[in-house]
Write a protein that holds these residues in place. Structure first.
Motif, short mmCIF file in Angstrom:
data_model
loop_
_atom_site.label_atom_id
_atom_site.label_comp_id
_atom_site.label_asym_id
_atom_site.label_seq_id
_atom_site.Cartn_x
_atom_site.Cartn_y
_atom_site.Cartn_z
N THR A 1 0.80 -1.45 -0.05
CA THR A 1 0.12 0.04 0.11
C THR A 1 0.68 1.46 0.06
O THR A 1 0.10 2.31 0.00
CB THR A 1 -1.04 -0.01 1.32
OG1 THR A 1 -0.25 0.02 2.47
CG2 THR A 1 -1.80 -1.34 1.32
N GLU A 2 2.26 1.26 0.17
CA GLU A 2 3.12 2.27 0.37
C GLU A 2 4.51 1.96 -0.07
O GLU A 2 4.88 0.85 0.04
CB GLU A 2 2.97 2.79 1.83
CG GLU A 2 4.14 3.87 2.10
CD GLU A 2 3.71 4.21 3.69
OE1 GLU A 2 2.79 4.51 4.04
OE2 GLU A 2 4.98 4.21 4.24
N MET B 1 6.84 -5.06 -5.66
CA MET B 1 5.63 -4.71 -4.51
C MET B 1 5.15 -6.19 -4.61
O MET B 1 5.18 -6.84 -5.37
CB MET B 1 4.87 -3.74 -5.28
CG MET B 1 4.67 -3.84 -6.91
SD MET B 1 3.22 -2.68 -7.52
CE MET B 1 1.73 -3.78 -6.80
N ILE B 2 4.01 -5.99 -3.82
CA ILE B 2 3.23 -7.58 -3.60
C ILE B 2 1.90 -7.17 -3.65
O ILE B 2 1.21 -6.28 -3.43
CB ILE B 2 3.70 -8.09 -2.15
CG1 ILE B 2 5.12 -7.87 -1.58
CG2 ILE B 2 3.02 -9.45 -1.87
CD1 ILE B 2 5.81 -8.95 -2.53
N ASP B 3 1.22 -8.09 -4.36
CA ASP B 3 -0.49 -7.96 -4.22
C ASP B 3 -1.09 -8.80 -3.47
O ASP B 3 -0.60 -9.50 -2.72
CB ASP B 3 -0.80 -8.38 -5.85
CG ASP B 3 -0.41 -9.90 -6.33
OD1 ASP B 3 -0.45 -10.63 -5.47
OD2 ASP B 3 -0.58 -10.08 -7.61
N ASN C 1 0.59 4.15 -2.34
CA ASN C 1 0.75 5.51 -1.87
C ASN C 1 2.36 5.75 -2.22
O ASN C 1 3.00 4.98 -1.76
CB ASN C 1 0.60 5.95 -0.53
CG ASN C 1 -0.84 5.91 -0.43
OD1 ASN C 1 -1.66 6.77 -0.80
ND2 ASN C 1 -1.50 4.95 0.62
N LEU C 2 2.89 6.95 -2.90
CA LEU C 2 4.25 7.20 -3.03
C LEU C 2 4.53 8.14 -1.97
O LEU C 2 4.30 9.35 -1.83
CB LEU C 2 4.17 7.78 -4.39
CG LEU C 2 3.89 6.88 -5.61
CD1 LEU C 2 3.81 7.56 -7.03
CD2 LEU C 2 4.51 5.64 -5.62
N LYS C 3 5.45 7.66 -1.16
CA LYS C 3 6.06 8.32 0.07
C LYS C 3 7.30 8.99 -0.28
O LYS C 3 8.25 8.18 -0.09
CB LYS C 3 6.10 7.64 1.48
CG LYS C 3 4.48 7.29 1.86
CD LYS C 3 3.89 8.35 2.28
CE LYS C 3 2.43 8.03 2.73
NZ LYS C 3 1.53 8.87 3.30
N ASN D 1 11.63 1.19 0.25
CA ASN D 1 10.92 0.24 0.84
C ASN D 1 9.68 0.17 0.45
O ASN D 1 9.27 1.23 0.28
CB ASN D 1 11.03 0.55 2.57
CG ASN D 1 12.60 0.53 2.85
OD1 ASN D 1 13.17 -0.42 3.03
ND2 ASN D 1 13.16 1.48 3.35
N GLN D 2 8.94 -1.01 0.68
CA GLN D 2 7.41 -1.02 0.75
C GLN D 2 6.80 -1.89 1.67
O GLN D 2 7.53 -2.55 2.33
CB GLN D 2 7.27 -1.59 -0.74
CG GLN D 2 7.93 -3.04 -1.01
CD GLN D 2 7.04 -4.23 -0.53
OE1 GLN D 2 5.78 -4.05 -0.41
NE2 GLN D 2 7.76 -5.25 -0.12
#
Length: 716
Positions: free
Chosen positions: A182-183, A486-488, A567-569, A592-593
């Motif tokens: 999600t991030e 990234m993970i779904d 979300n792109l932090k 990181n994610q």
């Protein structure tokens, strides 16, 4: 006489009990969590002969009582709950209490509660956490592992300890479900310097379809599948990585043909004048005296100021030919052939306004709406379109310009080069061009040598119709790339790649790319896995000023939840905690994610709060349970049940149950055990004291026996 005997007997009995207590202490010197006891000696009731009296006001003073003691007794054996030493073990389920408190255990799965300081725990066949005696450890168990994908990272190590106690039971085959990303957070620097080492070719541009200048909706060439996007030329770099850094109105001249003008010279011996490119030219010649014809004299006068006009004159078949190869750097005073003042005398055939314009000035502007009529450009597309228009008008001035039918194409090829091709237009006439690029400079504008030298590679003496194209040197933009998996929601990995490229002085764009068949919402239909148009702005100190968009929506196209919002932090505005842009090499410090794949339970261990942490094969740790601790108003009132087990009694008070490190409950340490608090040196010394006490009391008995025997002998 009998009182002394019975006093001695009671003393022997009491010391026998004390001996039993100390022997038990010594026997348990290596018992885990054992607390030693001590015997509490008390004197027995005394036989009172006379009571104590107070002083009289007038007369005798006060007198003490007259009483005889009747021996000694033991009224209690008191446990001393001092802290025992802790010992490291290699067992991850061992647990030691440091401070007050007891583990809560049950022999009947929670119906009855007992207590222990022995933290020698193991798992049984059903996953119950039990003592070596089979008692099930009580505490709080996480029951929401299926919802772990919705927890924050801080919740991973917390167990709700506000509910009722439960048996701590852990499924050894436990599986942690996957959590969708999600991030994505990023800390990186994007080089703001005048020289960069990380560079890529600028975007390709074709010559038949204009591309949008905002860069949000790029066009893709159907043949090469290359992104076509207009870029701010002022933010670009030459092939050596040096920034053009174009200022307002800096630019180049591009000459597509040599300028020519042919006119007659009228013989005249008077003063002859003409204005060429703003320079006034005059001469007087008496051919009879000088022996120089008026034609040659006119030629010499014009050539004398060639460095000011760029124009060279020569005699050709009785006519005066003017030529400007447009090779000088400068402003319009040295370009093309323009009659700026009508000629007189010999130059009377030259009329103001006559001109041959084959060289065009292209000036950079920071305006988002450049004026193409004056040769202004901001983007690569602006410059490409201007050059293509002018080249075609020079080649075929009688034809109306149409971009779709242009016979001279100006493109940006896949190598990042401006390329000019003189295509065959199908007629029988060969219309060749000759190209020459020179720098633009004036009183207020300096010559940008880097940009000029890059574009000068276009120079060719003959751009043959239907022949080979000519191109500039490579032009690039500063880039930085980074990627992360990234993970779904199914736990499948998808590599998301971020590509940053500089688009302005303090501006960068970025694109996000995911592997096909995944798609990103808002991307081009022709390349749905590539999102273009991400924008970044930086402050003058290099901190992030703003970014857009703050979120990407991705469809993995594999049956997982979609759209997946990521979300792109990339940092907060005005801070240096995320993306920065300072004069320093572009590099990623951390990316990181928050997603992870499904994982099997691999191992467990305790932390300092008594939480049982499970380590999973996906690299994540999760608090599965938390042991409870109990403390009492009177620890010494607990009833010992054997097997290191205590139970509450009427004098211990009710158990006050809570987590470690709360209330008066101490902390806990994993992979440690609390050892017995028996002090052998004290216990052995106490044995000697008890032994001597026993001997002394036995002496009182034998002495009383001798005196009694003497009394019996008085009759004789």
């Amino acid at each position: 006489m009998l009182r002394s005997m019975w006093s001695g007997v009671s003393g022997m009995q009491a010391h026998q009990i004390a001996l039993d207590v100390e022997s038990n202490n010594i026997a348990n010197v290596n018992t885990v969590g054992f607390k030693y006891s001590r015997a509490s000696f008390v004197d027995m009731l005394s036989q009172i002969k006379l009571i104590a009296t107070s002083p009289y006001k007038n007369g005798l003073g006060g007198q003490n009582d007259f009483s005889v003691g009747l021996g000694v007794g033991i009224d209690a054996t008191t446990k001393v709950f001092s802290q025992g030493n802790t010992q490291n073990t290699d067992v991850k389920t061992d647990l030691a209490i440091e401070g007050e408190g007891f583990f809560v255990i049950s022999p009947d799965r929670g119906t009855t509660r007992n207590y222990t300081r022995d933290g020698e725990f193991v798992f049984d066949a059903n996953g119950n956490l039990v003592t070596t005696g089979g008692y099930v450890v009580q505490g709080w168990v996480r029951d929401d592992i299926k919802n772990s994908s919705k927890m924050s990272e801080t919740d991973f190590f917390k167990v709700d300890n506000t509910g009722p106690l439960k048996n701590i039971q852990i499924d050894p085959g436990m599986v942690m479900p996957a959590r969708a990303t999600t991030e994505v957070s990023l800390r990186a620097n994007l080089n703001a310097g005048r020289h960069v080492d990380q560079m890529a070719s600028i975007f390709a541009l074709d010559s038949s379809a204009k591309t949008p200048s905002d860069g949000i909706n790029p066009v893709y060439d159907s043949k090469t599948n290359l992104t076509q996007m207009a870029e701010d030329v002022g933010a670009l770099f030459n092939q050596d990585g040096d920034a053009f850094a174009l200022n307002e109105n800096q630019g180049i001249w591009v000459s597509y043909k040599t300028s020519h003008m042919v006119n007659e010279i009228v013989p005249s011996d008077t003063t002859n004048t003409i204005g060429l490119n703003g320079t006034q030219i005059s001469f007087t010649n008496d051919s009879a005296v000088s022996g120089v014809s008026t034609l040659v004299a006119a030629q010499n006068a014009i050539n004398a100021v060639k460095d000011k006009t760029g124009i060279e004159a020569y005699v050709n078949g009785g006519l005066l030919s003017l030529e400007n190869k447009n090779e000088l750097d400068g402003d319009e005073k040295v370009k093309n052939i323009r009659v700026t003042a009508s000629g007189t005398g010999a130059f009377s055939s030259f009329i103001q306004g006559d001109a041959d314009i084959t060289s065009f000035r292209y000036r950079y502007t920071k305006s988002v709406s450049p004026d193409s009529a004056t040769g202004q450009f901001r983007t690569t597309e602006d410059l490409r379109a201007l050059m293509q228009y002018d080249a075609n008008m020079i080649k075929e001035p009688t034809k109306a310009y149409s971009e779709s039918t242009a016979s001279v194409s100006v493109t940006v090829n896949k190598y990042g080069m401006f390329e000019i091709a003189n295509k065959d237009n199908g007629d029988n006439e060969k219309q060749n061009l000759n190209l020459f690029v020179s720098g633009y400079a004036s009183e207020n504008v300096t010559n940008n040598v880097l940009f000029k030298d890059t574009m000068k590679s276009l120079n060719t003496a003959s751009l043959i119709e239907g022949g080979t194209a000519t191109s500039t040197s490579k032009i690039g933009h500063a880039i930085h790339t980074t990627s992360i998996d990234m993970i779904d929601s199914l736990g499948t990995k998808h590599t998301i790649r971020f590509e940053f490229y500089k688009t302005g002085g303090a501006e960068w764009n970025f694109r996000a790319i995911v592997p096909e068949p995944s798609e990103i919402y808002g991307s081009s239909p022709s390349r749905p896995n590539v999102f273009e148009g991400g924008k970044l702005r930086f402050n003058s100190d290099g901190s992030l000023a703003g970014m857009n968009p703050p979120v990407l929506q991705i469809d993995p196209k594999n049956g997982s939840d979609a759209p997946q919002r990521v979300n792109l932090k990339f940092g907060l505005s005005g801070t240096f905690g995320g993306l920065t842009s300072v004069d320093k090499i572009s590099e990623t410090y951390a990316i990181n994610q928050d997603g992870y794949q499904a994982g099997d339970l691999m191992d467990v261990r305790f932390d300092s709060n008594g939480s049982l942490l499970g380590a999973f094969s996906n690299g994540k740790s999760l608090a599965l349970a938390q042991v409870a601790l109990a403390n009492f108003a009177n620890n010494t009132g607990l009833q010992s049940e054997g097997g290191n087990v205590f139970s509450a009694s009427g004098n211990s008070g009710e158990a006050m149950i809570g987590a470690a490190n709360t209330g008066r409950r101490g902390g806990v340490s994993g992979s440690k055990l609390e050892m017995s608090n028996v002090d052998l040196s004290r216990s052995l010394t106490q044995l000697i004291v008890v032994q001597r006490g026993f001997q002394a009391n036995s002496k009182a008995v034998t002495t009383s026996d001798q005196i009694l025997n003497t009394l019996l002998n008085l009759k004789q």
